[in-house]
Write a protein that holds these residues in place. Structure first.
Motif, PDB file in Angstrom:
ATOM      1  N   TRP A 238     -18.843  45.201  11.128  1.00 53.75           N
ATOM      2  CA  TRP A 238     -18.605  43.821  12.207  1.00 53.75           C
ATOM      3  C   TRP A 238     -17.311  42.909  11.441  1.00 53.75           C
ATOM      4  CZ3 TRP A 238     -20.140  43.157  16.425  1.00 53.75           C
ATOM      5  CH2 TRP A 238     -21.489  43.521  17.303  1.00 53.75           C
ATOM      6  N   VAL A 239     -16.282  42.907  12.392  1.00 53.09           N
ATOM      7  CA  VAL A 239     -15.383  41.615  12.050  1.00 53.09           C
ATOM      8  C   VAL A 239     -15.708  40.031  12.609  1.00 53.09           C
ATOM      9  CG1 VAL A 239     -12.555  40.877  11.388  1.00 53.09           C
ATOM     10  CG2 VAL A 239     -14.007  43.157  10.886  1.00 53.09           C
ATOM     11  N   LEU A 240     -15.380  39.218  11.508  1.00 56.95           N
ATOM     12  CA  LEU A 240     -15.323  37.661  12.716  1.00 56.95           C
ATOM     13  C   LEU A 240     -14.182  37.376  11.814  1.00 56.95           C
ATOM     14  CD1 LEU A 240     -18.644  36.387  11.028  1.00 56.95           C
ATOM     15  CD2 LEU A 240     -18.810  37.985  13.485  1.00 56.95           C
ATOM     16  N   ASP A 241     -12.771  37.233  13.124  1.00 51.11           N
ATOM     17  CA  ASP A 241     -11.833  36.553  12.958  1.00 51.11           C
ATOM     18  C   ASP A 241     -11.503  35.860  13.511  1.00 51.11           C
ATOM     19  OD1 ASP A 241      -8.991  37.432  12.752  1.00 51.11           O
ATOM     20  OD2 ASP A 241      -8.149  38.937  13.633  1.00 51.11           O
ATOM     21  N   SER A 242     -10.767  34.536  12.324  1.00 50.26           N
ATOM     22  CA  SER A 242     -10.349  33.491  13.054  1.00 50.26           C
ATOM     23  C   SER A 242      -9.175  33.002  12.496  1.00 50.26           C
ATOM     24  CB  SER A 242     -11.510  32.419  11.747  1.00 50.26           C
ATOM     25  OG  SER A 242     -11.224  32.564  10.220  1.00 50.26           O
ATOM     26  N   ARG A 243      -8.267  34.378  12.493  1.00 51.47           N
ATOM     27  CA  ARG A 243      -7.354  33.914  12.909  1.00 51.47           C
ATOM     28  C   ARG A 243      -6.543  32.736  14.055  1.00 51.47           C
ATOM     29  NH1 ARG A 243      -4.715  39.507  11.403  1.00 51.47           N
ATOM     30  NH2 ARG A 243      -5.802  39.569  12.965  1.00 51.47           N
ATOM     31  N   PRO A 244      -5.552  32.227  14.113  1.00 55.25           N
ATOM     32  CA  PRO A 244      -5.029  31.433  15.186  1.00 55.25           C
ATOM     33  C   PRO A 244      -4.191  33.219  15.882  1.00 55.25           C
ATOM     34  CG  PRO A 244      -4.002  30.501  13.660  1.00 55.25           C
ATOM     35  CD  PRO A 244      -4.392  31.688  12.730  1.00 55.25           C
TER      36      PRO A 244
ATOM     37  N   PRO B  40     -12.781  35.681  22.791  1.00 51.95           N
ATOM     38  CA  PRO B  40     -14.416  35.372  21.826  1.00 51.95           C
ATOM     39  C   PRO B  40     -14.923  36.967  21.206  1.00 51.95           C
ATOM     40  CG  PRO B  40     -15.032  34.963  23.792  1.00 51.95           C
ATOM     41  CD  PRO B  40     -14.276  35.577  23.869  1.00 51.95           C
ATOM     42  N   ARG B  41     -14.115  38.406  22.468  1.00 49.41           N
ATOM     43  CA  ARG B  41     -14.944  38.933  21.575  1.00 49.41           C
ATOM     44  C   ARG B  41     -13.495  40.984  22.362  1.00 49.41           C
ATOM     45  NH1 ARG B  41     -20.166  41.567  22.020  1.00 49.41           N
ATOM     46  NH2 ARG B  41     -20.147  42.740  20.901  1.00 49.41           N
ATOM     47  N   PRO B  42     -12.807  40.163  21.667  1.00 46.65           N
ATOM     48  CA  PRO B  42     -11.566  40.897  21.900  1.00 46.65           C
ATOM     49  C   PRO B  42     -11.495  42.678  21.705  1.00 46.65           C
ATOM     50  CG  PRO B  42     -10.525  40.580  19.640  1.00 46.65           C
ATOM     51  CD  PRO B  42     -12.096  39.564  20.290  1.00 46.65           C
ATOM     52  N   SER B  43     -12.982  43.135  21.332  1.00 46.06           N
ATOM     53  CA  SER B  43     -13.257  44.711  21.215  1.00 46.06           C
ATOM     54  C   SER B  43     -14.597  44.621  21.092  1.00 46.06           C
ATOM     55  CB  SER B  43     -12.318  45.307  20.164  1.00 46.06           C
ATOM     56  OG  SER B  43     -13.129  44.895  18.937  1.00 46.06           O
TER      57      SER B  43
ATOM     58  N   VAL C  78     -14.940  39.790  16.987  1.00 43.81           N
ATOM     59  CA  VAL C  78     -15.675  38.595  16.974  1.00 43.81           C
ATOM     60  C   VAL C  78     -14.890  37.294  16.309  1.00 43.81           C
ATOM     61  CG1 VAL C  78     -17.278  37.159  17.600  1.00 43.81           C
ATOM     62  CG2 VAL C  78     -18.071  39.431  17.356  1.00 43.81           C
ATOM     63  N   ARG C  79     -14.032  36.487  17.182  1.00 42.51           N
ATOM     64  CA  ARG C  79     -13.544  35.755  17.604  1.00 42.51           C
ATOM     65  C   ARG C  79     -14.423  34.414  16.834  1.00 42.51           C
ATOM     66  NH1 ARG C  79      -8.180  37.751  20.193  1.00 42.51           N
ATOM     67  NH2 ARG C  79      -7.815  38.712  19.250  1.00 42.51           N
ATOM     68  N   LEU C  80     -13.720  33.361  16.201  1.00 44.57           N
ATOM     69  CA  LEU C  80     -14.836  31.729  15.712  1.00 44.57           C
ATOM     70  C   LEU C  80     -13.031  31.446  15.691  1.00 44.57           C
ATOM     71  CD1 LEU C  80     -16.694  33.075  12.551  1.00 44.57           C
ATOM     72  CD2 LEU C  80     -17.341  33.178  14.844  1.00 44.57           C
ATOM     73  N   GLY C  81     -13.863  29.486  15.326  1.00 44.39           N
ATOM     74  CA  GLY C  81     -12.339  28.525  15.234  1.00 44.39           C
ATOM     75  C   GLY C  81     -11.947  28.858  16.574  1.00 44.39           C
ATOM     76  N   THR C  82     -10.241  28.060  16.388  1.00 46.25           N
ATOM     77  CA  THR C  82      -9.749  28.055  17.940  1.00 46.25           C
ATOM     78  C   THR C  82      -9.552  29.458  18.175  1.00 46.25           C
ATOM     79  OG1 THR C  82      -8.686  26.172  16.835  1.00 46.25           O
ATOM     80  CG2 THR C  82      -7.693  27.416  18.728  1.00 46.25           C
ATOM     81  N   ALA C  83      -9.347  30.385  17.419  1.00 45.45           N
ATOM     82  CA  ALA C  83      -9.159  31.139  18.774  1.00 45.45           C
ATOM     83  C   ALA C  83     -10.692  31.828  19.078  1.00 45.45           C
ATOM     84  CB  ALA C  83      -8.325  32.778  17.582  1.00 45.45           C
ATOM     85  N   GLY C  84     -11.864  31.791  19.122  1.00 43.19           N
ATOM     86  CA  GLY C  84     -12.821  31.942  19.219  1.00 43.19           C
ATOM     87  C   GLY C  84     -13.648  30.956  20.684  1.00 43.19           C
ATOM     88  N   GLY C  85     -12.166  30.218  20.763  1.00 41.32           N
ATOM     89  CA  GLY C  85     -13.096  28.898  21.956  1.00 41.32           C
ATOM     90  C   GLY C  85     -13.795  28.619  20.969  1.00 41.32           C
ATOM     91  N   ALA C  86     -13.087  27.575  20.427  1.00 38.77           N
ATOM     92  CA  ALA C  86     -14.381  26.232  19.393  1.00 38.77           C
ATOM     93  C   ALA C  86     -13.691  24.623  19.460  1.00 38.77           C
ATOM     94  CB  ALA C  86     -14.376  26.550  18.286  1.00 38.77           C
ATOM     95  N   THR C  87     -12.038  24.594  20.454  1.00 38.79           N
ATOM     96  CA  THR C  87     -11.381  23.812  20.254  1.00 38.79           C
ATOM     97  C   THR C  87     -11.807  23.044  21.714  1.00 38.79           C
ATOM     98  OG1 THR C  87      -9.874  24.812  19.018  1.00 38.79           O
ATOM     99  CG2 THR C  87      -8.916  22.799  20.187  1.00 38.79           C
TER     100      THR C  87
END
Length: 418
Positions: A142-148, A261-264, A268-277
């Protein structure tokens, strides 16, 4: 291309800012010890490079890290000041240094592998994810990606929350440490958008004083300094008795464009990229904290590390309507926020802004806004959604890269990489 054999792990964190730091601490707190973890980030984060401000109930785990907290805040307009009692919540300020320190200790206990390099590609084959850097590769379950990242498609409204703050040290008691200024709308209002100042006092001699705008575009460096100086003067602060110890800048997206939040399957994207903003306010930290806790709890239970959506769908719709009303000039920002606090308990408004209210409470909050402008904005949003369905946009989503910063506060926070 990297020539070394890929490192095999269970979980790779791509990006090492606030979101990743909170995940590392949560994994440690949940005592997840049999998980192979890698952190891929070009910078090993240390020290005070950003500030988060958020509200919530007192927390035995988080409170020892806080720089300050307040049970009362002020909202000011040209008509006067309103003092709000937040009980049972409190407004809190957290600087990045303690968060990074806790994450570093957690990383060591977890035995995590750190790769100090930028991820050049993230390839998901449905079974494993390969993260490649210039000199190494990581293969993870699994990858958790928090990059913009930009939203999946352009928003119908695209604003920015942008700000500059001065950490001011005074040579005598100057600030009231018992109370924070949440929003001070006595600043000159832009032709299109909203501006306000705020004050977060750590002591009677030290405080963060900040100027913020919600607008489609940025100011120049000179523009931010001029606005901050004017707000300092509005507060009656004597510049001869103040020293600027630090400067913080930031840019946060305020858009109804959807983030993915789930590009593949296994990314899984976190932070702003994952909809946290939160689109209508820019607050991010509380959602990042929820994401980290859900990820850690899922991994501890042997489940996929996929958090629930950061905000309910109905809140994302309310954000789109509010942004549209502000952008089209149907409502004035100071009036909009002042009416929310005037006609509702402060605790309800704060939970609403954090996406934690019930539908009945949301109806009560929305009834406190001006009805006709909001109905018009709702109708306009519905028409735009229908047009999007009939003629899908082919325009690529855009992302304005923030300027170099010494800190990125999370307020009405977030930071763009989480």
């Amino acid at each position: 291309m990297p020539t070394s054999v890929p490192v095999d792990v269970d979980l790779a964190l791509v990006g090492g800012g606030g979101a990743a730091s909170l995940v590392l601490a949560a994994l440690d707190r949940h005592r997840v010890r049999d998980l192979r973890v890698a952190v891929v980030d070009p910078v090993h984060r240390r020290g005070q490079d950003r500030t988060w401000a958020f509200w919530g109930r007192p927390d035995d785990d988080l409170d020892p890290l806080l720089a300050a907290s307040w049970s009362q805040v002020e909202v000011a307009t040209a008509a006067g000041r309103r003092v709000l009692d937040l009980t049972p919540l409190r407004y809190a300020m957290l600087r990045s240094g303690p968060v990074y320190d806790r994450a570093a200790a957690a990383e060591q206990r977890l035995g995590a592998i750190r790769i100090v390099a930028a991820a050049e590609s993230v390839q998901d084959d449905g079974d494993r994810v390969t993260v490649r850097t210039a000199g190494a590769a990581v293969r993870a379950s699994w990858v958790l990606d928090s990059r913009p990242r930009p939203p999946r498609r352009p928003g119908r409204t695209n604003w920015l929350q942008h700000f500059r703050g001065w950490w001011l040290a005074a040579d005598r008691p100057t600030f009231d440490p018992r109370r924070a200024v949440l929003m001070d709308f006595r600043t000159p209002q832009p032709a299109r958008g909203v501006s306000f100042g705020y004050v977060l006092p750590v002591s009677d001699r030290y405080a963060l004083v900040e100027y913020t705008e919600f607008t489609p575009g940025l100011l120049t460096d000179a523009g931010y300094d001029e606005a901050l100086a004017a707000y300092r003067d509005r507060l009656g602060l004597d510049p001869a008795r103040l020293t600027v110890r630090e400067i913080e800048n930031g840019v946060i997206p305020m858009t109804d464009g959807p983030f993915d939040p789930r590009p593949s399957p296994r990314v899984v994207r976190l932070g702003t990229a994952g909809g946290a903003t939160r689109p209508s306010t820019g607050f991010t930290f509380s959602a990042m904290l929820r994401q980290a806790e859900q990820v850690a709890a899922a991994l501890a239970a042997g489940r996929p590390p996929v958090p629930t959506p950061a905000y309910p769908g109905r809140h994302r719709w309310l954000d789109a309507v509010a942004l549209r009303a502000l952008d089209r000039g149907r409502v004035a920002g100071p009036d909009f926020f002042d009416r929310l606090f005037e006609r509702n308990p402060a605790e309800r408004v704060l939970r609403f802004l954090d996406g934690a209210t019930s539908p009945a409470e949301e109806v009560a909050v929305m009834r406190s806004t001006r009805l006709l402008p909001m109905v018009a904005a709702t109708a306009g949003d519905a028409g735009a959604r229908l047009r999007d369905r009939l003629v899908p946009s082919r325009r690529p989503a855009t992302w304005r890269i923030p300027p170099p910063v010494t800190g990125t506060p999370d307020r009405c926070t977030s930071d763009s990489d989480g």
